[in-house]
Design a protein around this motif. Sequence first.
Motif, PDB file in Angstrom:
ATOM      1  N   ASN A 112       0.862  -1.183   0.000  1.00 58.60           N
ATOM      2  CA  ASN A 112       0.000   0.000   0.000  1.00 58.60           C
ATOM      3  C   ASN A 112       0.895   1.228   0.000  1.00 58.60           C
ATOM      4  O   ASN A 112       1.606   1.481   0.973  1.00 58.60           O
ATOM      5  N   GLY A 113       0.876   1.975  -1.082  1.00 57.09           N
ATOM      6  CA  GLY A 113       1.718   3.158  -1.196  1.00 57.09           C
ATOM      7  C   GLY A 113       1.033   4.385  -0.633  1.00 57.09           C
ATOM      8  O   GLY A 113      -0.176   4.551  -0.740  1.00 57.09           O
ATOM      9  N   ALA A 114       1.819   5.251  -0.027  1.00 57.39           N
ATOM     10  CA  ALA A 114       1.304   6.504   0.517  1.00 57.39           C
ATOM     11  C   ALA A 114       1.201   7.543  -0.597  1.00 57.39           C
ATOM     12  O   ALA A 114       1.834   7.400  -1.647  1.00 57.39           O
ATOM     13  N   PRO A 115       0.435   8.604  -0.382  1.00 53.40           N
ATOM     14  CA  PRO A 115       0.373   9.674  -1.387  1.00 53.40           C
ATOM     15  C   PRO A 115       1.717  10.371  -1.548  1.00 53.40           C
ATOM     16  O   PRO A 115       2.522  10.427  -0.620  1.00 53.40           O
ATOM     17  N   ALA A 116       1.947  10.889  -2.732  1.00 52.81           N
ATOM     18  CA  ALA A 116       3.145  11.690  -2.988  1.00 52.81           C
ATOM     19  C   ALA A 116       2.922  13.090  -2.411  1.00 52.81           C
ATOM     20  O   ALA A 116       1.792  13.559  -2.292  1.00 52.81           O
ATOM     21  N   VAL A 117       4.016  13.752  -2.039  1.00 53.33           N
ATOM     22  CA  VAL A 117       3.943  15.093  -1.454  1.00 53.33           C
ATOM     23  C   VAL A 117       4.427  16.106  -2.482  1.00 53.33           C
ATOM     24  O   VAL A 117       5.495  15.951  -3.068  1.00 53.33           O
ATOM     25  N   ILE A 118       3.625  17.136  -2.697  1.00 51.31           N
ATOM     26  CA  ILE A 118       3.972  18.213  -3.614  1.00 51.31           C
ATOM     27  C   ILE A 118       4.102  19.493  -2.788  1.00 51.31           C
ATOM     28  O   ILE A 118       3.181  19.852  -2.049  1.00 51.31           O
ATOM     29  N   THR A 119       5.241  20.153  -2.906  1.00 47.65           N
ATOM     30  CA  THR A 119       5.412  21.443  -2.246  1.00 47.65           C
ATOM     31  C   THR A 119       5.539  22.512  -3.317  1.00 47.65           C
ATOM     32  O   THR A 119       6.044  22.252  -4.411  1.00 47.65           O
ATOM     33  N   PHE A 120       5.054  23.715  -2.998  1.00 46.35           N
ATOM     34  CA  PHE A 120       5.115  24.828  -3.938  1.00 46.35           C
ATOM     35  C   PHE A 120       5.120  26.133  -3.169  1.00 46.35           C
ATOM     36  O   PHE A 120       4.775  26.176  -1.986  1.00 46.35           O
ATOM     37  N   ARG A 121       5.498  27.190  -3.864  1.00 50.64           N
ATOM     38  CA  ARG A 121       5.586  28.516  -3.252  1.00 50.64           C
ATOM     39  C   ARG A 121       4.577  29.451  -3.897  1.00 50.64           C
ATOM     40  O   ARG A 121       4.395  29.444  -5.107  1.00 50.64           O
ATOM     41  N   PRO A 123       3.843  33.547  -4.171  1.00 50.64           N
ATOM     42  CA  PRO A 123       4.593  34.795  -3.932  1.00 50.64           C
ATOM     43  C   PRO A 123       4.083  35.605  -2.738  1.00 50.64           C
ATOM     44  O   PRO A 123       4.860  36.307  -2.098  1.00 50.64           O
ATOM     45  N   THR A 124       2.813  35.489  -2.404  1.00 50.84           N
ATOM     46  CA  THR A 124       2.273  36.307  -1.312  1.00 50.84           C
ATOM     47  C   THR A 124       2.508  35.684   0.067  1.00 50.84           C
ATOM     48  O   THR A 124       2.239  36.327   1.080  1.00 50.84           O
ATOM     49  N   LYS A 125       3.005  34.445   0.133  1.00 52.15           N
ATOM     50  CA  LYS A 125       3.225  33.786   1.425  1.00 52.15           C
ATOM     51  C   LYS A 125       4.676  33.339   1.531  1.00 52.15           C
ATOM     52  O   LYS A 125       5.280  32.886   0.564  1.00 52.15           O
ATOM     53  N   ALA A 126       5.239  33.445   2.723  1.00 56.33           N
ATOM     54  CA  ALA A 126       6.639  33.088   2.930  1.00 56.33           C
ATOM     55  C   ALA A 126       6.830  31.576   3.042  1.00 56.33           C
ATOM     56  O   ALA A 126       7.829  31.038   2.575  1.00 56.33           O
ATOM     57  N   ALA A 127       5.885  30.882   3.651  1.00 55.34           N
ATOM     58  CA  ALA A 127       6.030  29.440   3.890  1.00 55.34           C
ATOM     59  C   ALA A 127       5.672  28.637   2.640  1.00 55.34           C
ATOM     60  O   ALA A 127       4.807  29.040   1.849  1.00 55.34           O
ATOM     61  N   LEU A 128       6.362  27.512   2.481  1.00 61.32           N
ATOM     62  CA  LEU A 128       6.034  26.601   1.383  1.00 61.32           C
ATOM     63  C   LEU A 128       4.672  25.957   1.648  1.00 61.32           C
ATOM     64  O   LEU A 128       4.334  25.640   2.783  1.00 61.32           O
ATOM     65  N   GLN A 129       3.927  25.759   0.584  1.00 61.40           N
ATOM     66  CA  GLN A 129       2.615  25.125   0.686  1.00 61.40           C
ATOM     67  C   GLN A 129       2.766  23.644   0.343  1.00 61.40           C
ATOM     68  O   GLN A 129       3.649  23.273  -0.429  1.00 61.40           O
ATOM     69  N   GLU A 130       1.902  22.796   0.888  1.00 62.20           N
ATOM     70  CA  GLU A 130       1.954  21.363   0.625  1.00 62.20           C
ATOM     71  C   GLU A 130       0.630  20.880   0.058  1.00 62.20           C
ATOM     72  O   GLU A 130      -0.432  21.354   0.446  1.00 62.20           O
ATOM     73  N   ALA A 131       0.747  19.908  -0.843  1.00 63.99           N
ATOM     74  CA  ALA A 131      -0.432  19.220  -1.376  1.00 63.99           C
ATOM     75  C   ALA A 131      -0.072  17.741  -1.452  1.00 63.99           C
ATOM     76  O   ALA A 131       1.103  17.375  -1.526  1.00 63.99           O
TER      77      ALA A 131
END
Length: 194
Positions: A112-121, A123-131
């Motif tokens: 059973n594989g876990a979901p992949a993690v996508i990070t992105f930036r 411009p209006t926020k300093a912290a990286l976002q995750e999906a």
Amino acid sequence: MAKPLIFTTLLSLLLLLITTALASSDSPFIVAHKKASLNRLKSGAERVSVSVDIYNQGSSTAYDVSLSDESWPQDLFDIVSGNTSKSWERLDAGGVISHSFELEAKTKGMFNGAPAVITFRIPTKAALQEAYSTPILPLDVLADRPPEKKLEWVKRLLAKYGSLMSVLSIVVLFVYLVATPGKSGGAKGGKKKR
């Protein structure tokens, strides 16, 4: 096997509809779909083909997009081609990017594989976002499958071309009957009437 596939497809469509409704603000909204399939080799080994499609359903560009799929343990799988991680400079609004890689299974069993993690930036926020991507269905790696029968290819050919072969046989038989002179007509001509 069809029910889990239908369930996963419906879940993906529902997720896509919900994300489209939520993505009306002026920011990127990342949706990712992860797929995996098993390919049995003639040598008895089995490979897992994995692909991840990343969609930006938002109304602005996502920057420094990074994919990481570390759900494939090194003691169970060897990387054959590609990498389990990848980065892109940007993903425009409405855009799609894809990444794929191939693994070879080392041991037999359910995985059973876990979901992949996508990070992105943004411009209006300093912290990286995750999906997160959708999870994959459980894979029965190196499962015992019945061997393919020797005449299986004949059945496939008959299923595919059987009707064509029937029509051709009838036409050839008709041409043979028309072109070949009848034997019974010559025997009757030799008899005299009394």
